[in-house]
Motif scaffolding. Sequence first.
Motif, PDB file in Angstrom:
ATOM      1  N   SER A 170     -22.160  39.899 -31.338  1.00 39.70           N
ATOM      2  CA  SER A 170     -22.643  40.689 -32.472  1.00 39.70           C
ATOM      3  C   SER A 170     -22.869  42.137 -32.061  1.00 39.70           C
ATOM      4  O   SER A 170     -23.039  42.455 -30.878  1.00 39.70           O
TER       5      SER A 170
ATOM      6  N   LEU B  22     -17.436  40.388 -33.529  1.00 33.95           N
ATOM      7  CA  LEU B  22     -17.517  38.923 -33.604  1.00 33.95           C
ATOM      8  C   LEU B  22     -16.134  38.301 -33.500  1.00 33.95           C
ATOM      9  O   LEU B  22     -15.940  37.301 -32.800  1.00 33.95           O
ATOM     10  N   HIS B  23     -15.165  38.900 -34.173  1.00 35.45           N
ATOM     11  CA  HIS B  23     -13.804  38.366 -34.160  1.00 35.45           C
ATOM     12  C   HIS B  23     -13.149  38.520 -32.792  1.00 35.45           C
ATOM     13  O   HIS B  23     -12.551  37.579 -32.261  1.00 35.45           O
ATOM     14  N   GLU B  24     -13.255  39.706 -32.210  1.00 37.17           N
ATOM     15  CA  GLU B  24     -12.578  39.988 -30.949  1.00 37.17           C
ATOM     16  C   GLU B  24     -13.314  39.461 -29.718  1.00 37.17           C
ATOM     17  O   GLU B  24     -12.691  39.072 -28.737  1.00 37.17           O
ATOM     18  N   GLN B  25     -14.659  39.490 -29.770  1.00 35.62           N
ATOM     19  CA  GLN B  25     -15.424  39.204 -28.570  1.00 35.62           C
ATOM     20  C   GLN B  25     -16.447  38.077 -28.712  1.00 35.62           C
ATOM     21  O   GLN B  25     -17.137  37.760 -27.751  1.00 35.62           O
ATOM     22  N   ARG B  26     -16.585  37.532 -29.918  1.00 33.41           N
ATOM     23  CA  ARG B  26     -17.623  36.516 -30.175  1.00 33.41           C
ATOM     24  C   ARG B  26     -19.001  37.077 -29.788  1.00 33.41           C
ATOM     25  O   ARG B  26     -19.790  36.444 -29.096  1.00 33.41           O
TER      26      ARG B  26
END
Length: 160
Positions: free
Chosen positions: A39, A33-37
């Motif tokens: 899940s 989620l942080h790196e690629q948006r």
Amino acid sequence: MTREPLTPDEIAFWRAFNRAMLALPRALDADLLHEQRFSMSEYSVLMFLSEAPGRRLRMSELAAACTLSLSGVSRIVTRLERAGLVVRERACDDGRGWDAVLTDDGFGRLEDAWPDHLASVRRNLFDHLEGLDLRRLTAAFERVAADAPPPTPCDEGGAC
């Protein structure tokens, strides 16, 4: 069925394993989620579709591969459809069911996310397993998974 108490080592392993079963998916999901948006569930759907013949799977097969309920995987596919990463098409074999089909954009999105996901898996899991016999550990977990019952709709946090 053996009903003898667990040894102290078995209790310690069970508790650590239980914590890891909860913590690892959360860590992998948070990293994606942080790196690629993106899940972990969305990544898994794209991954299984990318490995399937013709990049397509019947929705029920996709749900089984992801160990999700059909309604759970349907919600994920709907989100991925909106983003243009997956399309639904009538099943080729009988025309009654639906297949999820990975688009070229979906494959590209998976390729973009793959390096970050692998780095997360290494950092959150494999860096902690140094020195262990991974083949024996894999075989043991495959036996555990083979004996487990299939997922039910309640497995997604719904009331039973």
